[in-house]
Scaffold this active site. Structure first.
Site, PDB file in Angstrom:
ATOM      1  N   ASN A 145       0.857  -1.192   0.000  1.00 29.37           N
ATOM      2  CA  ASN A 145       0.000   0.000   0.000  1.00 29.37           C
ATOM      3  C   ASN A 145       0.894   1.244   0.000  1.00 29.37           C
ATOM      4  OD1 ASN A 145      -1.483   2.264   1.027  1.00 29.37           O
ATOM      5  ND2 ASN A 145      -3.155   0.847   1.425  1.00 29.37           N
ATOM      6  N   THR A 185      -8.534   3.964   7.081  1.00 25.03           N
ATOM      7  CA  THR A 185      -9.773   3.189   7.118  1.00 25.03           C
ATOM      8  C   THR A 185      -9.937   2.529   8.485  1.00 25.03           C
ATOM      9  OG1 THR A 185      -9.323   2.721   4.812  1.00 25.03           O
ATOM     10  CG2 THR A 185     -11.097   1.481   5.832  1.00 25.03           C
ATOM     11  N   HIS A 196      -5.229   3.750  -2.370  1.00 29.01           N
ATOM     12  CA  HIS A 196      -6.594   4.140  -1.990  1.00 29.01           C
ATOM     13  C   HIS A 196      -6.872   5.535  -2.538  1.00 29.01           C
ATOM     14  CE1 HIS A 196      -9.701   4.466   1.558  1.00 29.01           C
ATOM     15  NE2 HIS A 196     -10.214   4.803   0.384  1.00 29.01           N
ATOM     16  N   GLU A 215      -8.143   0.742  -3.991  1.00 25.99           N
ATOM     17  CA  GLU A 215      -9.119   0.777  -2.901  1.00 25.99           C
ATOM     18  C   GLU A 215     -10.007   1.985  -3.106  1.00 25.99           C
ATOM     19  OE1 GLU A 215      -7.098   1.044   0.801  1.00 25.99           O
ATOM     20  OE2 GLU A 215      -6.207  -0.928   0.632  1.00 25.99           O
ATOM     21  N   HIS A 249      -4.386  -4.357   7.128  1.00 30.21           N
ATOM     22  CA  HIS A 249      -4.587  -3.226   8.039  1.00 30.21           C
ATOM     23  C   HIS A 249      -3.855  -3.484   9.358  1.00 30.21           C
ATOM     24  CE1 HIS A 249      -6.691   0.628   8.604  1.00 30.21           C
ATOM     25  NE2 HIS A 249      -6.402   0.380   9.862  1.00 30.21           N
ATOM     26  N   GLU A 307     -11.217  -9.118   1.661  1.00 28.79           N
ATOM     27  CA  GLU A 307     -10.009  -8.751   2.411  1.00 28.79           C
ATOM     28  C   GLU A 307     -10.438  -8.644   3.863  1.00 28.79           C
ATOM     29  OE1 GLU A 307      -7.444  -5.593   0.985  1.00 28.79           O
ATOM     30  OE2 GLU A 307      -6.798  -5.137   3.041  1.00 28.79           O
ATOM     31  N   GLY A 337       0.871  -1.395   4.320  1.00 30.51           N
ATOM     32  CA  GLY A 337       1.384  -0.095   3.952  1.00 30.51           C
ATOM     33  C   GLY A 337       2.277   0.517   5.011  1.00 30.51           C
ATOM     34  N   ARG A 382      -9.051   8.204  -2.273  1.00 29.81           N
ATOM     35  CA  ARG A 382     -10.139   8.634  -1.385  1.00 29.81           C
ATOM     36  C   ARG A 382     -10.968   9.715  -2.055  1.00 29.81           C
ATOM     37  NH1 ARG A 382      -9.087   6.975   4.277  1.00 29.81           N
ATOM     38  NH2 ARG A 382     -10.987   8.126   4.671  1.00 29.81           N
ATOM     39  N   ARG A 405       3.664  18.706   1.580  1.00 31.47           N
ATOM     40  CA  ARG A 405       4.471  19.831   1.088  1.00 31.47           C
ATOM     41  C   ARG A 405       3.987  20.348  -0.261  1.00 31.47           C
ATOM     42  NH1 ARG A 405       6.313  23.277  -1.026  1.00 31.47           N
ATOM     43  NH2 ARG A 405       8.399  24.177  -1.105  1.00 31.47           N
ATOM     44  N   ARG A 431      -7.050  13.049  -0.337  1.00 34.22           N
ATOM     45  CA  ARG A 431      -6.093  13.598   0.636  1.00 34.22           C
ATOM     46  C   ARG A 431      -4.672  13.078   0.417  1.00 34.22           C
ATOM     47  NH1 ARG A 431      -7.929  10.574   6.155  1.00 34.22           N
ATOM     48  NH2 ARG A 431      -9.914  11.463   5.556  1.00 34.22           N
ATOM     49  N   HIS A 432      -4.542  11.911  -0.195  1.00 34.36           N
ATOM     50  CA  HIS A 432      -3.168  11.460  -0.481  1.00 34.36           C
ATOM     51  C   HIS A 432      -3.018  11.076  -1.952  1.00 34.36           C
ATOM     52  CE1 HIS A 432      -5.103   7.705   0.633  1.00 34.36           C
ATOM     53  NE2 HIS A 432      -4.987   7.884   1.933  1.00 34.36           N
ATOM     54  N   HIS A 486       0.923   6.172   1.916  1.00 37.32           N
ATOM     55  CA  HIS A 486       1.665   7.074   2.806  1.00 37.32           C
ATOM     56  C   HIS A 486       2.777   7.829   2.092  1.00 37.32           C
ATOM     57  CE1 HIS A 486      -0.727   6.042   6.111  1.00 37.32           C
ATOM     58  NE2 HIS A 486      -0.242   4.842   6.326  1.00 37.32           N
TER      59      HIS A 486
HETATM   60  N1  PXP Z   1      -6.088  -2.740   3.450  1.00 30.10           N
HETATM   61  C1  PXP Z   1      -7.005  -1.747   3.477  1.00 30.10           C
HETATM   62  C2  PXP Z   1      -8.356  -2.029   2.912  1.00 30.10           C
HETATM   63  C3  PXP Z   1      -6.692  -0.480   3.985  1.00 30.10           C
HETATM   64  O1  PXP Z   1      -7.631   0.494   3.981  1.00 30.10           O
HETATM   65  C4  PXP Z   1      -5.400  -0.251   4.480  1.00 30.10           C
HETATM   66  C5  PXP Z   1      -5.036   1.105   5.023  1.00 30.10           C
HETATM   67  O2  PXP Z   1      -5.114   2.061   4.045  1.00 30.10           O
HETATM   68  C6  PXP Z   1      -4.457  -1.298   4.426  1.00 30.10           C
HETATM   69  C7  PXP Z   1      -4.845  -2.538   3.933  1.00 30.10           C
HETATM   70  C8  PXP Z   1      -3.043  -1.122   4.897  1.00 30.10           C
HETATM   71  O3  PXP Z   1      -3.014  -0.821   6.257  1.00 30.10           O
HETATM   72  P1  PXP Z   1      -1.638  -0.415   6.927  1.00 30.10           P
HETATM   73  O4  PXP Z   1      -1.202   0.866   6.308  1.00 30.10           O
HETATM   74  O5  PXP Z   1      -1.973  -0.285   8.376  1.00 30.10           O
HETATM   75  O6  PXP Z   1      -0.672  -1.538   6.646  1.00 30.10           O
END
Ligand code: PXP
Length: 254
Positions: free
Chosen positions: A7, A108, A51, A77, A198, A158, A221, A53, A18, A57-58, A10
């Site tokens: 993921n 999430t 993702h 996502e 997650h 998932e 991620g 969104r 920035r 935001r990212h 980040h």
């Molecule tokens: N899977 C889903 C559906 C998510 O929303 C996220 C977070 O964006 C992740 C996996 C990855 O989570 P983490 O960043 O905590 O590893």
């Protein structure tokens, strides 16, 4: 072998802190999710997860286009909205994971309530599947939600591992693992592919994969991107792949 979906959100979070007012293509808009994804795939990551969104935001729309062009399997996502389904049908990633979205959350927080909006989710699954996209539903490890995912026609779930990752007391952790194991067994029995993600990290992953069967892909991620800040993305990915192959973590807690 268990697969890693990295993921990449980040990386975009840091860039946006920035360069929010600049286009993704602005040459100095660093760090680049595409550049990091390219290195991660070269290091062995099996897929890239991003993702998009609703509040952007990212990850930005242009990031998704660039990541698609990278050629590695892309797992997009997104929320269950007509606008996001339209985006996905234009981009055509290999996979889409439908997630709940709450604008105030940092990331999430809970699984998608599939049973509570079966008609809506079924419609999105149908449209995306007709477009050749493999749909996964991000759900809590709950029997009703697994059965609803099957009823919605999704080929994949998932399982939300956040409660496991947050469990500090051994009894709570064991309860979360039991729920994840039962959900994985039920999903597999219903013919669904089982992914999870997650909050998985270098510390909690070995026990998780020893305890939960039938896993195909783990979407991770935060832990990998955070570790990349000290050791680089390639080593961070290789270390995670080592754990997915059954190795024990040698990485000390921060
Ligand atoms: N899977 C889903 C559906 C998510 O929303 C996220 C977070 O964006 C992740 C996996 C990855 O989570 P983490 O960043 O905590 O590893």
């Amino acid at each position: 072998m268990l697969k890693l979906g990295l993921n990449i959100d980040h990386v975009a979070t840091l860039r946006q802190a920035r360069y929010r007012d600049y286009a993704v293509e602005y040459p100095l808009a660093e760090p680049s999710p595409l550049a990091v994804a390219r290195l991660a795939v070269a290091a062995g990551a099996h897929a890239i997860t991003a993702h998009l969104r609703e509040d952007r935001r990212h990850i930005q729309d242009a990031d998704v286009d660039l990541l698609k062009q990278l050629g590695a399997p892309l797992n997009l996502e997104m929320a269950v909205t007509d606008a996001m389904v339209a985006v996905a049908l234009t981009v055509r990633p290999r996979d889409v994971c439908l997630v709940p979205e709450n604008r105030r959350e940092v990331t999430t927080e809970g699984g998608l309530n599939v049973s509570g909006q079966l008609e809506r989710v079924t419609g999105a699954v149908r449209s995306l599947s007709a477009g050749g996209v493999t749909v996964s539903l991000f759900i809590d490890p709950d029997e009703g939600q697994v059965r609803a995912a099957k009823a919605a026609g999704a080929p994949c779930v998932e399982l939300h591992t956040g409660a496991y990752a947050n469990a500090l007391a051994p009894a709570d952790r064991d309860r979360q693992l039991a729920a994840l194991r039962a959900a994985a067994e039920l999903a597999r029995g219903l013919g669904l592919q089982v992914n999870a993600g997650h909050g998985l990290n270098y510390q909690n992953l070995p026990l998780f994969i020893r305890s939960v069967p039938h896993l195909d892909t783990l979407n991770i991620g935060h832990a990998v991107i955070a570790r990349a800040l000290t050791v680089g993305i390639e080593r961070a990915v290789r270390e995670m792949l080592g754990l997915l192959r059954g190795g024990e973590s040698q990485i000390p807690l921060p």
